[in-house]
Each structure stands twice: as structure tokens, then as C-alpha cells.
Design a protein around this motif. Structure first.
Motif, mmCIF file in Angstrom:
data_model
loop_
_atom_site.group_PDB
_atom_site.id
_atom_site.type_symbol
_atom_site.label_atom_id
_atom_site.label_comp_id
_atom_site.label_asym_id
_atom_site.label_seq_id
_atom_site.Cartn_x
_atom_site.Cartn_y
_atom_site.Cartn_z
ATOM 1 N N MET A 1 -16.829 16.469 -5.736
ATOM 2 C CA MET A 1 -17.543 15.414 -5.024
ATOM 3 C C MET A 1 -16.934 15.124 -3.667
ATOM 4 O O MET A 1 -17.580 14.720 -2.727
ATOM 5 C CB MET A 1 -17.513 14.121 -5.872
ATOM 6 N N ASN A 2 -15.627 15.229 -3.598
ATOM 7 C CA ASN A 2 -14.955 14.808 -2.369
ATOM 8 C C ASN A 2 -14.754 15.969 -1.407
ATOM 9 O O ASN A 2 -13.702 16.602 -1.368
ATOM 10 C CB ASN A 2 -13.613 14.165 -2.745
ATOM 11 N N HIS A 3 -15.809 16.258 -0.642
ATOM 12 C CA HIS A 3 -15.691 17.318 0.361
ATOM 13 C C HIS A 3 -15.149 16.737 1.655
ATOM 14 O O HIS A 3 -14.970 15.549 1.783
ATOM 15 C CB HIS A 3 -17.058 17.948 0.619
ATOM 16 N N TYR A 4 -14.963 17.610 2.594
ATOM 17 C CA TYR A 4 -14.563 17.222 3.953
ATOM 18 C C TYR A 4 -13.294 16.381 3.979
ATOM 19 O O TYR A 4 -13.114 15.541 4.829
ATOM 20 C CB TYR A 4 -15.689 16.439 4.667
ATOM 21 N N THR A 5 -12.431 16.556 2.989
ATOM 22 C CA THR A 5 -11.207 15.764 2.930
ATOM 23 C C THR A 5 -10.373 15.952 4.181
ATOM 24 O O THR A 5 -9.722 15.026 4.664
ATOM 25 C CB THR A 5 -10.371 16.158 1.701
ATOM 26 N N ARG B 1 -11.172 15.975 7.049
ATOM 27 C CA ARG B 1 -11.587 15.139 8.175
ATOM 28 C C ARG B 1 -10.783 13.839 8.264
ATOM 29 O O ARG B 1 -10.850 13.129 9.270
ATOM 30 C CB ARG B 1 -13.085 14.831 8.086
ATOM 31 N N LYS B 2 -10.058 13.510 7.191
ATOM 32 C CA LYS B 2 -9.241 12.303 7.276
ATOM 33 C C LYS B 2 -8.206 12.440 8.391
ATOM 34 O O LYS B 2 -7.785 11.446 8.973
ATOM 35 C CB LYS B 2 -8.554 12.025 5.934
ATOM 36 N N VAL C 1 -8.662 13.667 11.300
ATOM 37 C CA VAL C 1 -9.265 13.234 12.556
ATOM 38 C C VAL C 1 -9.063 11.726 12.712
ATOM 39 O O VAL C 1 -8.682 11.226 13.766
ATOM 40 C CB VAL C 1 -10.772 13.575 12.592
ATOM 41 N N PHE C 2 -9.301 10.986 11.605
ATOM 42 C CA PHE C 2 -9.148 9.538 11.650
ATOM 43 C C PHE C 2 -7.699 9.149 11.912
ATOM 44 O O PHE C 2 -7.399 8.276 12.722
ATOM 45 C CB PHE C 2 -9.632 8.915 10.333
ATOM 46 N N MET C 3 -6.789 9.833 11.215
ATOM 47 C CA MET C 3 -5.375 9.494 11.384
ATOM 48 C C MET C 3 -4.930 9.728 12.820
ATOM 49 O O MET C 3 -4.259 8.885 13.426
ATOM 50 C CB MET C 3 -4.519 10.354 10.441
ATOM 51 N N ALA D 1 -6.767 9.793 15.475
ATOM 52 C CA ALA D 1 -7.395 8.816 16.378
ATOM 53 C C ALA D 1 -6.627 7.501 16.344
ATOM 54 O O ALA D 1 -6.311 6.916 17.383
ATOM 55 C CB ALA D 1 -8.846 8.603 15.975
ATOM 56 N N VAL D 2 -6.301 7.038 15.132
ATOM 57 C CA VAL D 2 -5.589 5.757 14.992
ATOM 58 C C VAL D 2 -4.244 5.830 15.702
ATOM 59 O O VAL D 2 -3.871 4.939 16.472
ATOM 60 C CB VAL D 2 -5.415 5.411 13.493
ATOM 61 N N PHE E 1 -11.156 -0.630 13.006
ATOM 62 C CA PHE E 1 -10.644 0.214 14.089
ATOM 63 C C PHE E 1 -11.343 -0.124 15.413
ATOM 64 O O PHE E 1 -10.698 -0.315 16.446
ATOM 65 C CB PHE E 1 -10.856 1.686 13.720
ATOM 66 N N ARG F 1 -17.249 11.298 8.196
ATOM 67 C CA ARG F 1 -16.334 11.589 7.086
ATOM 68 C C ARG F 1 -17.080 12.222 5.923
ATOM 69 O O ARG F 1 -16.535 13.049 5.190
ATOM 70 C CB ARG F 1 -15.641 10.283 6.652
ATOM 71 N N ILE G 1 -6.750 4.431 5.205
ATOM 72 C CA ILE G 1 -7.173 5.833 5.060
ATOM 73 C C ILE G 1 -6.627 6.370 3.743
ATOM 74 O O ILE G 1 -7.330 6.989 2.952
ATOM 75 C CB ILE G 1 -6.670 6.690 6.247
ATOM 76 N N TYR H 1 -14.072 3.644 4.097
ATOM 77 C CA TYR H 1 -14.193 4.161 5.457
ATOM 78 C C TYR H 1 -15.021 3.231 6.338
ATOM 79 O O TYR H 1 -14.781 3.123 7.542
ATOM 80 C CB TYR H 1 -14.761 5.588 5.453
#
Lengths: 630, 475
Positions: free
Chosen positions: A1-5, A7-8, A10-12, A14-15, B422, B180, B399, B415
Motif C-alpha cells: 500500500m505504501n508506495h513512493y516512500t 518521496r519523503k 524530498v520533504f525532509m 525541503a524542510v 510547513f 507524496r 514526517i 502529510y
């Protein structure tokens, strides 16, 4: 179910990037760049507000009516106040030490940091002395504002007044600050946005000794002051002044309009007050006095008093009859001391009989116009009385009755003409007819109209069928045009040919021979067309009414005069209207004796009596209590 | 996996709660200082903002407790209903709301003023999480994407009608949630690129942008082709063509501006290159050239649209929104004052209650949108860095928490929270230090205001509640 993991990340990233950027920037402005500290240390800027001069108001001939005068307020910022020489301050401002303390506390309770008014409108000398010694009183300063001043003490109702903004305005519009002035009524309120201008702002840097050092950032954030726009209004200040003089002994109202343009030449409500009384520091006290006055001078009768129009209404009855083709100018009716139908009788005075429409107007015959109403309401074109009645009412609405006309001044009332529903409710459906409502035909009964509405209707007659919403604005500086609605012609439902016989009749009212009801309104050099009227007043003596326009061709002035409790229209209202017309059209009044009579300086006996107008006033009818007037 | 129903207090993320407590407490201290007057009043003076904020904080503690007590399933089951209710309220506020500062954003109940748009954020995130986690939902499927887009845009549109541009813009951050969950990275980059290009077109001379696009294209071409010779050849062709056209323009006094000359240089060259590329069938180069041309075409359309289609006042509004023009109330002045206040704090600040700039009313909205100024002035770089680090820590923590969820509903909601926090953080602090145009949105957990505090508290604690139950659900 948890695809694109993945991509986290990218968020990190950015932050973290934003964090680094912010901390870097903060390090730069807080630690490396010392200039900000210097700015703040030079503590601090002082913001000087520059108040714009309010726009001037001119009359229609370019004569100055309203201008400004400087006034000086002593301001205080409680937070900056340090121990000072109270006695010195008291002597300078003429205050007791208790008062000083009290005012300081008031200022504190408003705000410690924001300046508030310590003493309003001190005179120039005091302000100058104070300015010199100001350094001894930290926290105090002198603020220059402007106050309204009037060339002549006239037209208070139309001009309105300026006062301090109240809390609700402060909440709504961040432009205003406590103590700022705003137009509260009249022209001052209606054209506030033009008259006001825009406050300017200069920001200075000050040193530790509170001395101005330099302008902040070379004046980059200063706002230049914008002076308010001047405006011209439609009033003729000479005519206005003359009208106020004539109305001084009376209660009532005069409205004069230039028919082709809808421009109001004079707007008088008596008793009136001086516009000076509501300026600045005097406002509070004067307002209290004026409100307590039982004659209520603050009440603008021209817009807010509602009277039955009396016989002046017959002019409009006539044009509606012609428009509906139920009568023609030559239609004749007989009249013998009034209107008779079974046991119903409405009185009329002695005059020739039969009369046609023109002489009907001239003689102000009640019987004639009750017959006109009968024909209108029994019109075979209509399916029943109610429909015919509503059709009649629609004609009246097209003259601007039953609604506020839309002059700039607020609080205009709308008058009243009942609808057929009203009579259905009162008498039952199909249980009323022209006899039931016959008093409407002669302008009595349930009819209510304001002087402004009557003057407007006269303008519509003078224009042979159209009017422009009566207004006070003539020109606004830098604006191409006044608002659209004040230049738009509004047509009544009456064809222009139908006004001709009525105007002929109104001419005869003033300039005719036997039977004319207002020969005292005659001016030798000008053809005045008029109509008298008397409004029944259940509370006291009847009101005297006169409507007129002049000259007959290419009219330049239409006027409605209401004089309360003075009986027949011809007695006071007609002479007043006549004098106003003479004043406006010729520039001066030659009939001085007449003027003195109106002003009550001469005994009425000296004036030629008008036998034909007074002959009938004793004939009353107990059954329906309708008295004839003229 | 066994369904384990455990004591939620054991599973709750106490670390996040601790951060929340520190933020709210530090925020309150700054509100107190910004409104502090030397003499009067106690901390509990409810006519003062710090007194009122204490009430809001007390109430938000209660709210947090209630949220934690409610079963976690409630939030997914009732997601649409809660969303529906907030949409009704947002519609209602347009009619029955009170207008303050030109926006009809508030309900006034006695002494209490509530701003429903603040509560719309968590409930929109719930609905978005519900739809994205529903069975068979595919972000890449157009019709599904439209559904998600509708959920996001409906509240944003209603808030825009108030009009509250700032809060409305915040809703667009839910696009990050879509990202995401698999929304195309290329589309994201293209959208981002066009937004940047749009802003640049308004700020910079259009000639510079054309030159920039040409330069970047050449650089990318070099990276692709690794041929310095080819790259330089195109570069010199470009420059010489430009110089020739420039000279013609100059001597014939044609009076075309640089932008036109630039276009006249670039477009024929692009046509020649396109023919060459098509002939040689170099797919990558074609994409690059097409990209460059789309960029140039976009710049021309934006320029035309701004100058010829929009009326002057509309142009002005866009410029003001982007912070490119000062509005009559003097946004430029405010930002400058805000920078002075922060900058004057120095390394360690002037000390608690010692700030002068914020107190003397130099900074506007000092307890709401510009609360960060008080931090900067009184606590110096140490204080501001602390706040920034606190936020970074919270965001990274979120996150981590979001990624450890087994249910997609909880993760997506997490998210949503992360994205909204954010964006508030970036825009609010960014504007006080002059890196961002002034968009009036609060700093979460710091700024004065009951609605904002409650809205974000609800948002955070619903997520913490979901997180506490993460083991109850199968992955």
C-alpha cells in the motif's frame, strides 16, 4: 500500500533547506548587519500626520460658501509625560490642576502610547505660546487641524456638518483615528470622499533628546498630503439667504428647483439654525440645545415633513384626466356651492358655473376635480374601480411620489398614496368608489407629500413631462461629471401636450381676472404660473401651500412653499413664492412693502383682500368635514 | 499481525506534545510582552490579548483531551460529514458573518470571534485523506484526481470569496500531499517552474528572462550533449544574430525594445534548430527545445495578459498580492519595520519585556501575524534560531510519524498536517524577515488568536490520536 516512500526525502530536504535559509538570513540581519540595530537605537521614528485641508464648497455662481480655518489641539502621549510644572500649564491653558489630572487620566484610559486630545481648539495665541514652551512639557504637542467656517450663516440643513468620527467608523475604516473629522450630515456627508482628501505622513528619526535628526530613509515611506477636492453646489446663496429671511417668522419649507436640470436653487426648512453653531467645540453644546428645542430646528422639513398637497394637487389630477382621455380641456362641469351626490356634499365656493378644465384650475373648483376623479375611476377601459385607482396611482408614482426621490441628503421621507388594497381592507373589496375617496381629488385625505416631492412635481409640469432627480451637486473638482443619476431625464407617464391646458390654468391663477385665486403672486415683468393649496391639519390651523414656476415659457425656477398653520395658500405661501421668483429671476426685489408684509412688519389690512378666495371658507359640511379652500 | 488494542497513552507521541507545549508557552510569553504595559493589569486581565490568549490555551487543552479520548475510527468514519459541516459553515459566514477589515471571515458569538476558515484546514485534510485512501483510488487517474482537487478547491474558493487570499492560498499546499501519494513529479516541477516564471516575468525585464531561458537551455544542452564545441557554436550564433539585429534597429531608428529584438533573435534560430533536430531525430534535444519555446511563449502571454487584458486596478491587485507594489497602507513600511525590530535584537536580544520597536506600535499586527518580530527583538538570534529549529524538529518528527503509519488514511492526514504547517512556517517567518511577500497568515501555535490556535491544535491532536492507534490497524 505504501508506495513512493522515497518521496519523503524530498520533504525532509525541503524542510531542512528552508531551516538553513532562515537561520542564515536571521544570522545576517541580527548578528552581522549592524544597521538595523542603529536604526532602532536612534530611537526612534516619529510619525507626523499632516491633515489635508477639506475641500471648499461654492454655490452655483461661484460664490464661496464654506471654507476652512486653522484650529489648534493640544495633544498628549501619556507614556512620554514626565513630571512638569502643573501651575505653568494651568496658567497657560486656563485650566485647574484637577482638570489637568482628570484629562491626563482620560487620555491614559484611551491609550498610553497613542496620542489623544488633551485640549481641543485653543486659540492661535495660546497655541503659539505653548509651542514655544513645549520642551518643558514632554509628551505634549500642538496639532493643527482645520475647522469649517461659513461665509454666510445659511443652508445649514443642506450643507450638514463635520464632526469627530465615532467608534463604529473607527472600527470599519482603518484610515480614521480617534479625533479625526468626518462629514456627518448633508453635503459634507454625501461628498465626504471627495472633500476629505488624504492624510499625509512624514516619518522622522529622533535622537535620544527627542530632537528630529533626519527624515527616515530619505522620505521613502512618507506619504504626501492630498488636499480635499473643492465642490460647487446648486444652491444660489443669495436666493437661499433671502428665502431664509422670508421664512424667519414661520414654520415650513421652501424648495426651489431649476426645472430643466433638477438643480436645487434653494432648500429652506424653518425654523433653521446657523451652520456655525455645529462647528468644532461648539458642536456638543449646540446640538443638545437644538435637539431640546420643541420646534425642532434640526428636523429638515423640506425632506421629512409630509403634508397633504391640498388644491395644488388639482393640477396633477387634470393632467391624469387628460392622459386617460376621460376629459378634454373643454369638458365642463356644473358647480353650485359644491359637489352634491345624494346626501353627500363637498363644499365649494362661489364662482362662475359651468367651468372647463382651465377655468376649473383658475377657480380651484372642488366639484370639477371630484368629477374628474369620478371619470377616472369609472373609466370603462378599466375592469373595476380598484384597477382604475391603481392605474391613477401609477401616474402619480411616475411623478416621483411615494418614494424618496434620491437627493444626496439622507433621511428623505417617501410620502404616501394608499394603494387599492388599502381601501379594500378599509371598506371591503368592491365596496368603495369615487365617492368614498373623493377627498383625494382635491389633495386631502390620505395623501402625503414632502415639499421636495411637490417642487419636483412642479418642475415636471414646467418641463411638460419630465424631471431630473433634484440634487445639490453641481461640479466636483477633477471629476468629469456629477453622478449619472443626476443628469438622467425621467419621463412621467403624461404626454407633453396634456400639460398645456393645465399650464394655461396655472397662468390664469396668477394673471387672470375674476376667479383667480392668487393674483397676489403676480409679477409685472414675468409670467408666473402657480396654484394655491391648503393642507388640512387635524392638529391646528391649516397649512398654507403654493406651487409655482416661471417664466411660463422656458421656465427657470419651479418652487413649492409650505407655511405651517397659516391658513389659505394665497395668504402667505403665494407671496413668499412670488418674492422668491422675483429675487431669483431679476436679482432684486422691488416690492419692498410686500416683503415687509410677509415678514409681519406691516399689518395685513393694508393689503388688498382677495374676496373670491375667502368667500367660501365658512361653508362647511358636517357630514364629511371637507372644507373648501380656495 | 494481531490487532492489538492497547492503552493509547502508552502509544501517544509525547515528544510532539512536548514541542506543542513549548511552542504555545513561548508564543504566549511573546504575546504578553507585545501587549504589556508598564503599570496596569494582571496576567489574567481578560480585556488584554495575553489574558484572552490564556483562555484560548486553556480551551485548547480541553479540546486536545477530548480529541484523544474519541476513538480513532471516528475520524475516518466521520471525515466527509465533518467536511460537509465546515463547508456549510464557510458558506454561512459569507452571509451571516461579520465584516472585519474588509473580509467577511468571522462569526461573532457574544464576546467570542471565530474564524471558520482556520477550522477548515484539518477537516479538509480529513476528507482528502479519506478519499485518497479509499479503495481503488489512483492519483494518476484523471477522474480520481479531479475528485481530490474538488475537495481541496471548494473550501479554498469559499474562503477566497470572503475575501481572504492568504488563507485560501494555504489550501493549495495539499498538492504536496498528492505528490507524496504519487502525483507526477514532472507535473509538479512544471507547475512550480511556471509559477516561478510568472513571478519573474512581473519582476524582471522580459529581455533578461528571454536571455535567461536561452542561457539555461544552452547549459542543459551542454549537459546532455557534452559537446562544448556545439554549445559554443550556438551561443556565438545567438549573440552575433542579436548584435546584427540590434545594430539594424539602432541605425534605422526602428525603435524596437530589447525584448522584441531578443524574440527576433531567438525564434528564427529555434526554427532552424528544430528542423535540424527533426532531421536528425534527436528526441531529447527536441524536448529541450520545446520546453524552451513553451517558456518563451508563456512569458509573452503573461506579459500580454497583464498589459492588455487586465484592467489597471486588477494589475495593481496582483502586484500588491505578490508584494511587488506597496499598497496604500504601506506594506513596504511594515516589512521594513519588522526587519528593524528583528535585526535590532542582535545576538541575544534586548530581554523579555524590553523590546521597544514592537511596543511602540512600529510593527503592525504585532501579536498576530508579526509575533515573530517580538521573538526577534527580545530574544535575539538565539530566540529566533530556537523557534526555527523547533519548527524544523516538529516537521521532521511529523514526517517520521506519518511514514510509520500502516493505514494510508493516517499517513495522508499526517502529510496534510505537515504541508499546512510547513507553508505557514515558510510564509509567516519568510515575510517578517523580508524573504516573502506579505501574506497575512499566522505563525501556528505562536500567533495570538483563538481560531488559529484551536484549528492547529485540532489538526495536530487528531493526527496524534491516529498515530496512537497505529498498531490497531493492519497495514
Amino acid at each position: 500500500m505504501n508506495h513512493y516512500t522515497e518521496r519523503k526525502y524530498v520533504f525532509m530536504v525541503a524542510v531542512i533547506l528552508v531551516g538553513v535559509l532562515f537561520i542564515g538570513r536571521l544570522f545576517y540581519i541580527q548578528v552581522i548587519d549592524k544597521s538595523y540595530e542603529a536604526f532602532a537605537q536612534s530611537n526612534s521614528q516619529s510619525v507626523t500626520v499632516i491633515y489635508p485641508a477639506r475641500g471648499l464648497i461654492y454655490d452655483r455662481n461661484g460664490k464661496l460658501m464654506v471654507y476652512n480655518q486653522a484650529a489648534y489641539d493640544i495633544m498628549v502621549t501619556p507614556m512620554l509625560v514626565q513630571g512638569f510644572d502643573t501651575t505653568g500649564l494651568c496658567n497657560m491653558l486656563g485650566l485647574t490642576p484637577e482638570k489637568v489630572k482628570e484629562r491626563l487620566n482620560t487620555a491614559k484610559s484611551y491609550s498610553r502610547r497613542v496620542p489623544s486630545v488633551f485640549m481641543k481648539q485653543v486659540d492661535y495665541e495660546t497655541a503659539a505660546v505653548f509651542q514655544e514652551k513645549m520642551f518643558q512639557y514632554p509628551g505634549f504637542y500642538v496639532l493643527t487641524r482645520t475647522l469649517r467656517n461659513y461665509q454666510k450663516s445659511i443652508a445649514a440643513h443642506a450643507l450638514g456638518y463635520v464632526g469627530e468620527v465615532d467608534q463604529s467608523v473607527l472600527n470599519q475604516d482603518p484610515y480614521f483615528q480617534m479625533g479625526d473629522y468626518i462629514g456627518i450630515s448633508g453635503i459634507e456627508k454625501a461628498y465626504e470622499s471627495f472633500l476629505r482628501g488624504v492624510k499625509g505622513k512624514s516619518i522622522f528619526l529622533k535622537n535620544a533628546h527627542n530632537q528630529t535628526v533626519d527624515s527616515y530613509q530619505d522620505g521613502k515611506y512618507d506619504v504626501p498630503v492630498t488636499v480635499g477636492k473643492n465642490i460647487s453646489i446648486t444652491l444660489d446663496s443669495d436666493l437661499q439667504e433671502y428665502g431664509e429671511k422670508l421664512m424667519k417668522p414661520y414654520l415650513g419649507s421652501i424648495v426651489a428647483i431649476e426645472p430643466p436640470s433638477g438643480e436645487i436653487l434653494a432648500l429652506i426648512s424653518a425654523p433653521y439654525y446657523s451652520p456655525d453653531s455645529l462647528v468644532g467645540r461648539r458642536l456638543g453644546e449646540s446640538f443638545k440645545q437644538l435637539s431640546a428645542d420643541t420646534l425642532n430646528p434640526l428636523f429638515n422639513r423640506a425632506l421629512m415633513a409630509q403634508y397633504p398637497p391640498g388644491s395644488t394637487f388639482k393640477t396633477i389630477m387634470g393632467v391624469i384626466g387628460l392622459q386617460e382621455k376621460v376629459i378634454s380641456p373643454s369638458t365642463e362641469f356644473h358647480c353650485s356651492y359644491g359637489f352634491w351626490a345624494g346626501n353627500i356634499h363637498t363644499a365649494c365656493h362661489l364662482h362662475d358655473s359651468p367651468l372647463n378644465l382651465i377655468t376649473g384650475i383658475q377657480n380651484s373648483c372642488n366639484t370639477y376635480f371630484i368629477n374628474v376623479l369620478k371619470r377616472i375611476l369609472e373609466d370603462p377601459k378599466m375592469s373595476n374601480t380598484a384597477e382604475a385607482y391603481d392605474n391613477w396611482r401609477e401616474h402619480l408614482v411616475s411623478f416621483g411620489f411615494t418614494m424618496p426621490l434620491g437627493i444626496e441628503l439622507t433621511s428623505e421621507l417617501k410620502g404616501n398614496i394608499p394603494t387599492s388594497d388599502y381601501f379594500d381592507n378599509l371598506y371591503g373589496r368592491n365596496h368603495w368608489n369615487y365617492l368614498t375617496v373623493r377627498s383625494l381629488a382635491i389633495g386631502q385625505g390620505e395623501l402625503l407629500m414632502t415639499p421636495l416631492q411637490m417642487a419636483n412635481a412642479v418642475a415636471a409640469i414646467a418641463n411638460r413631462g419630465y424631471y431630473i432627480i433634484p440634487h445639490l451637486i453641481r461640479q466636483i473638482e477633477d471629476e468629469e461629471s456629477i453622478p449619472e443619476k443626476y443628469i438622467t431625464k425621467i419621463r412621467t407617464s403624461i404626454d407633453s401636450v396634456n400639460f398645456i391646458p393645465i399650464i394655461e390654468g396655472m397662468d390664469l391663477v396668477v394673471n387672470g381676472g375674476r376667479g383667480s385665486t392668487a393674483r397676489n403672486a403676480r409679477i409685472d415683468s414675468i409670467v408666473v404660473c402657480g396654484k394655491t393649496g391648503t393642507a388640512e391639519n387635524p392638529h391646528g390651523n391649516d397649512h398654507s401651500i403654493f406651487i409655482a414656476f416661471a417664466p411660463r415659457d422656458n421656465p427657470r425656477i419651479a418652487i413649492a412653499v409650505f407655511v405651517e398653520n397659516q391658513g389659505f395658500g394665497t395668504t402667505y405661501a403665494a407671496p413668499i413664492a412670488s418674492l422668491m421668483i422675483e429675487k431669483y429671476l431679476t436679482g432684486e426685489v422691488k416690492r419692498k412693502w410686500y416683503e415687509s408684509w410677509v415678514l409681519g412688519q406691516v399689518q395685513p389690512q393694508q393689503v388688498t383682500p382677495e374676496p373670491d378666495t375667502t368667500a367660501s371658507d365658512t361653508i362647511t359640511d358636517e357630514r364629511d368635514n371637507i372644507i373648501d379652500q380656495e | 499481525m494481531i490487532v492489538a488494542r492497547q492503552n493509547i497513552y502508552a502509544n501517544i507521541d509525547w515528544l510532539t506534545i512536548l514541542i506543542w507545549v513549548v511552542m504555545v508557552a513561548f508564543g504566549w510569553m511573546n504575546i504578553y510582552s507585545a501587549n504589556f504595559l508598564e503599570v496596569e493589569g494582571s496576567v489574567f486581565d481578560f480585556s488584554m490579548r495575553y489574558g484572552k490568549q490564556l483562555l484560548w490555551i486553556g480551551a485548547s487543552l480541553l479540546l486536545a483531551l477530548v480529541i484523544l479520548i474519541i476513538d480513532a475510527k471516528f475520524y475516518s468514519l466521520f471525515a466527509y460529514i465533518l467536511y460537509g459541516i465546515i463547508i456549510l459553515i464557510l458558506t454561512g459566514v459569507l452571509v451571516f458573518g461579520k465584516e472585519i477589515n474588509g473580509a467577511r471571515s468571522w462569526f461573532v458569538l457574544g464576546g467570542l470571534q471565530l474564524q471558520p476558515s482556520e477550522f477548515a484546514k484539518p477537516f479538509t485534510a480529513l476528507a482528502l485523506a479519506r478519499i485518497l485512501s479509499s479503495h481503488g483510488f489512483m492519483v494518476k487517474k484523471f477522474s480520481d484526481l479531479m475528485k481530490a482537487g474538488f475537495i481541496i478547491l471548494l473550501p479554498a474558493a469559499l474562503i477566497l470569496l470572503q475575501p481572504d487570499m492568504g488563507t485560501s492560498l494555504v489550501f493549495f499546499t495539499f498538492v504536496f500531499v498528492l505528490f507524496r501519494e504519487g502525483f507526477s513529479a514532472n507535473t509538479m516541477m512544471l507547475m512550480g517552474g511556471l509559477i516561478i516564471l510568472f513571478i519573474l516575468t512581473l519582476i524582471l525585464d522580459k529581455f533578461i528572462i528571454i536571455a535567461g531561458i536561452a542561457g539555461i537551455t544552452l547549459f542543459v544542452y551542454y549537459l546532455i550533449s557534452r559537446s562544448l564545441k556545439d554549445t559554443l557554436r550556438i551561443f556565438f550564433t545567438l549573440v552575433s544574430l542579436f548584435l546584427v539585429l540590434f545594430a539594424i534597429n539602432h541605425f534605422l531608428k526602428l525603435e524596437f525594445d530589447y525584448f522584441r529584438i531578443g524574440l527576433a533573435t531567438v525564434i528564427p534560430l529555434a526554427v532552424i534548430l528544430a528542423v535540424k533536430i527533426l532531421y536528425r531525430r534527436q528526441k531529447r534535444n527536441l524536448k529541450l527545445l520545446a520546453g524552451a519555446l513553451i517558456g518563451i511563449f508563456f512569458v509573452i502571454s503573461v506579459d500580454y495578459g497583464m498589459n492588455h487584458i487586465l484592467k489597471e486596478h486588477q494589475q495593481h491587485r496582483i502586484y500588491v498580492t505578490l508584494g511587488l507594489e506597496n499598497d496604500p497602507r504601506g506594506v513596504g513600511y511594515n516589512v521594513n519595520q519588522s526587519k528593524i525590530a528583528i535585526g535590532s535584537g542582535g545576538f541575544s536580544g534586548k530581554g523579555f519585556l524590553e523590546g521597544t520597536q514592537t511596543k511602540l506600535h512600529f510593527v503592525p499586527e504585532q501579536s498576530t501575524d508579526f509575533i515573530f518580530c517580538t521573538v526577534g527583538e527580545e530574544w535575539g538570534f538565539l530566540g529566533t534560531a530556537f523557534v526555527v529549529l523547533l519548527y524544523i524538529f516538529l516537521l521532521l518528527r511529523l514526517i517520521k510519524l506519518a511514514e510509520r503509519q500502516r493505514s494510508s488514511f493516517s499517513r495522508i492526514f499526517g502529510y496534510g498536517l505537515l504541508s499546512v504547517l510547513f507553508v505557514h512556517f515558510v510564509i509567516n517567518i519568510g515575510m517578517t524577515i523580508g524573504l516573502f511577500p506579505v501574506v497575512g497568515i499566522p505563525l501556528p501555535f505562536f500567533s495570538y488568536g483563538g481560531s488559529s490556535l484551536w484549528g492547529f491544535t485540532i489538526f495536530l491532536f487528531i493526527f496524534l490520536r491516529l498515530d496512537a492507534s497505529r498498531l490497531e490497524l493492519l497495514g
